[in-house]
Design an enzyme around this catalytic site. Structure first.
Site, PDB file in Angstrom:
ATOM      1  CG  HIS A 104      34.330   0.323 -91.177  1.00 16.28           C
ATOM      2  ND1 HIS A 104      33.319   1.205 -90.868  1.00 16.28           N
ATOM      3  CD2 HIS A 104      33.808  -0.560 -92.071  1.00 16.28           C
ATOM      4  CE1 HIS A 104      32.223   0.880 -91.529  1.00 16.28           C
ATOM      5  NE2 HIS A 104      32.493  -0.212 -92.301  1.00 16.28           N
ATOM      6  CG  ASP A 107      29.247  11.058 -88.171  1.00 18.57           C
ATOM      7  OD1 ASP A 107      28.186  10.671 -87.620  1.00 18.57           O
ATOM      8  OD2 ASP A 107      29.283  11.643 -89.261  1.00 18.57           O
ATOM      9  CG  ASP A 121      26.852  15.053 -88.042  1.00 15.31           C
ATOM     10  OD1 ASP A 121      26.573  14.033 -87.388  1.00 15.31           O
ATOM     11  OD2 ASP A 121      26.931  15.105 -89.285  1.00 15.31           O
ATOM     12  CG  ASP A 160      37.623   2.675 -86.134  1.00 10.91           C
ATOM     13  OD1 ASP A 160      36.492   3.183 -86.178  1.00 10.91           O
ATOM     14  OD2 ASP A 160      37.834   1.443 -86.069  1.00 10.91           O
TER      15      ASP A 160
END
Length: 548
Positions: free
Chosen positions: A416, A446, A403, A420
């Site tokens: 964002h 994620d 994570d 990405d």
């Protein structure tokens, strides 16, 4: 046929002539000598009859010693052509000769003993006659020659008569039949006529047989003509199908060499080779996995159950050319002319576009569109297969739950698009750390999951250092800054939780839960760490939420 006809006629005539000549020669030869012998015996018998005719007169002439009578007897004998000389003699010295000397002691003399006229037991003289052997032999020879000539003439006449009869009864009808037969043309309904007086003999049977044969031949010609026309039509259609078919069609022999191929096949293989003619080349040389394809073709030939098999194969292409996929249908074909020659028909379609679409569709269905890692659905299926593999080989499978730390702040601060880019770079780094047979999965957002196969035994403690080394390497790689397209460096890190199958769970859900708990332990320790699941240490998920 005409030459044969004349040869047949002359052969028959010559055979009869030679046979007759041989019979005439042998017959005349034996008859000649028999006739000579018979005539000579007859003349000798004539001489004996002459002597017996004058026997009594000669006995009286000797008894009375009458020289005049004796001379008349001797002269009468000498006048005869069959007598050369004659003499009449008696013991007292009475003798009459027709020649100059006595005949006593000379060869070939016929002697007749004369007895007393009144006493048949008293010998009073003898009559000697010398036959004219030259005359006797000459007459006998002439008579024999005449008889032989008559026999030869009779034989010749018989031969001519037999030859004429054979010609009229055999060769002449055959000649007419042959002449008529030469006028018969295949396909025409013409019948031969049976010659007169031959309706019930062999010649009549021959003519009827020829008519039957001609009728059958005409029927066969008609059937063959119809069959040939049908075959030509079918051949034209099949040639059009073969030459203008969109699918590539070829035949290969037992050595996988091309026997024939249509233009569509040639166009397909131009992508693999720059050749002018593919006939005689080996089909398997144009494909990847050549050895497997050769083994597959061998199995088709030897198997009684595999008659038609379909495969999708990847062809070798020229340097710089795109990949080429073909769908091949392999079918066994037995050559009717060579029953032992088993060939394979190959039907080939260019399915490159379809295959690429299928590959892309399958890739899109099984992979994350952003990172190109396996998605959760495909990853779950692959993890279950990994666990089954470990179970079957008595080995272990390691699962890492990853994570990213503070990823929400990156999205909120940089947008964002930057998030990405971070996710894409994380996926690339993970793929660089693990082997090709390891599983790298974007589990969601994620969160990532990695599945690894270890050759260590299930309960072997030596596997822990290797796992920790791999986890440490992954942590270090993920801890490096990510450079955005704007040139800004973003600091990133990851918390890693590790669990093992079957030590920490007997199914995917239980192992995932163990790894998830270990990941929360890493977050509780300050993030950017890895932890191996320990059942004695349980963390609270709410104390370190993923969103941070």
């Amino acid at each position: 046929m005409r030459r044969f006809r004349h040869q047949l006629y002359f052969k028959v005539a010559l055979a009869i002539a030679l046979s007759v000549a041989l019979v005439a020669a042998l017959s005349s030869y034996f008859f000649y000598f028999q006739e000579i012998e018979r005539n000579e015996l007859g003349l000798w018998e004539h001489v004996n009859q002459l002597s017996r005719t004058i026997e009594n007169t000669a006995s009286i002439a000797v008894y009375v010693q009458d020289a005049v009578l004796a001379r008349e007897i001797i002269d009468g004998l000498a006048i005869n052509d069959v007598v050369s000389e004659a003499e009449l003699i008696s013991d007292p010295g009475f003798s009459v000769y027709s020649g100059e000397v006595t005949l006593i002691g000379r060869e070939g003399v016929s002697t007749l003993i004369l007895y007393h006229p009144f006493s048949e037991s008293e010998v009073i003289g003898q009559l000697n006659i010398l036959p004219n052997e030259a005359f006797i032999h000459f007459n006998a020879k002439n008579s024999a020659v005449n008889q032989a000539q008559q026999l030869a003439l009779l034989t010749l006449v018989t031969a001519l008569l037999v030859s004429f009869i054979v010609h009229k009864a055999l060769t002449s009808p055959l000649n007419r039949i042959i002449n008529r037969f030469e006028e018969v043309k295949p396909g025409e309904d013409i019948k031969l006529t049976v010659p007169r007086f031959h309706q019930k003999d062999e010649i009549g049977s021959l003519v009827r047989g020829i008519n039957s044969l001609v009728s059958s031949l005409n029927q066969s010609i008609d059937s063959e003509r119809n069959l040939r026309e049908t075959t030509q039509v079918l051949e034209k259609k099949f040639r059009l199908i073969f030459e203008q078919a969109s699918a590539g069609i070829c035949l290969i022999d037992n050595d996988n060499l091309l026997v024939t191929a249509n233009p569509a096949f040639q166009r397909i293989i131009y992508k693999s080779h720059t050749i002018s003619d593919a006939i005689g080349l080996r089909l398997t040389d144009w494909f990847y996995n050549k050895l497997q394809l050769e083994s597959f073709l061998t199995d088709i030939r030897q198997s009684h159950n595999l008659d038609t098999v379909a495969l999708d194969l990847k062809m070798k292409t020229l340097a710089g050319s795109p990949d080429c996929w073909v769908h091949c249908l392999f079918s066994k074909v037995l050559d009717d002319d060579m029953q032992s020659c088993l060939m394979i028909e190959v039907l080939m379609y260019d399915v490159t576009e379809r295959t690429e679409r299928e590959i892309n569709t399958r890739f899109e269905a099984d992979h994350d569109g952003l990172t190109h890692l396996r998605n959760r659905r495909a990853g779950s299926r692959a993890l279950i297969e990994l666990f089954d593999r470990a179970e079957a080989n008595d080995k272990i499978a390691v699962l890492m739950n990853i994570d990213l730390d503070n990823f929400k702040i990156i999205n909120d601060t940089n947008g964002h698009e930057a998030g990405d880019m971070v996710l894409i770079e994380i996926g690339r780094r993970m793929m660089a750390v693990f082997r090709n047979d390891d599983l790298c999965i974007r589990w969601g957002g994620d969160e990532f999951v990695v599945g690894c196969y270890f050759d260590s035994s299930r309960f072997e403690e030596r596997s822990l250092p290797a796992i920790e080394k791999l986890a440490s390497e992954l942590r270090c790689v993920l801890n490096q800054d990510v450079k955005l397209s704007s040139g800004e460096d973003i600091k990133i890190g990851a918390s890693i939780g590790i669990a093992m199958y079957p030590q920490h769970g007997d199914n995917l859900q239980s192992v995932l839960k163990a790894a998830d708990n270990a990941m929360y332990v890493s977050k509780q320790k300050g993030r950017n760490q890895y932890s191996i699941f320990d059942s004695n240490i349980m963390s609270e998920p709410d104390s370190c939420p993923k969103s941070e």
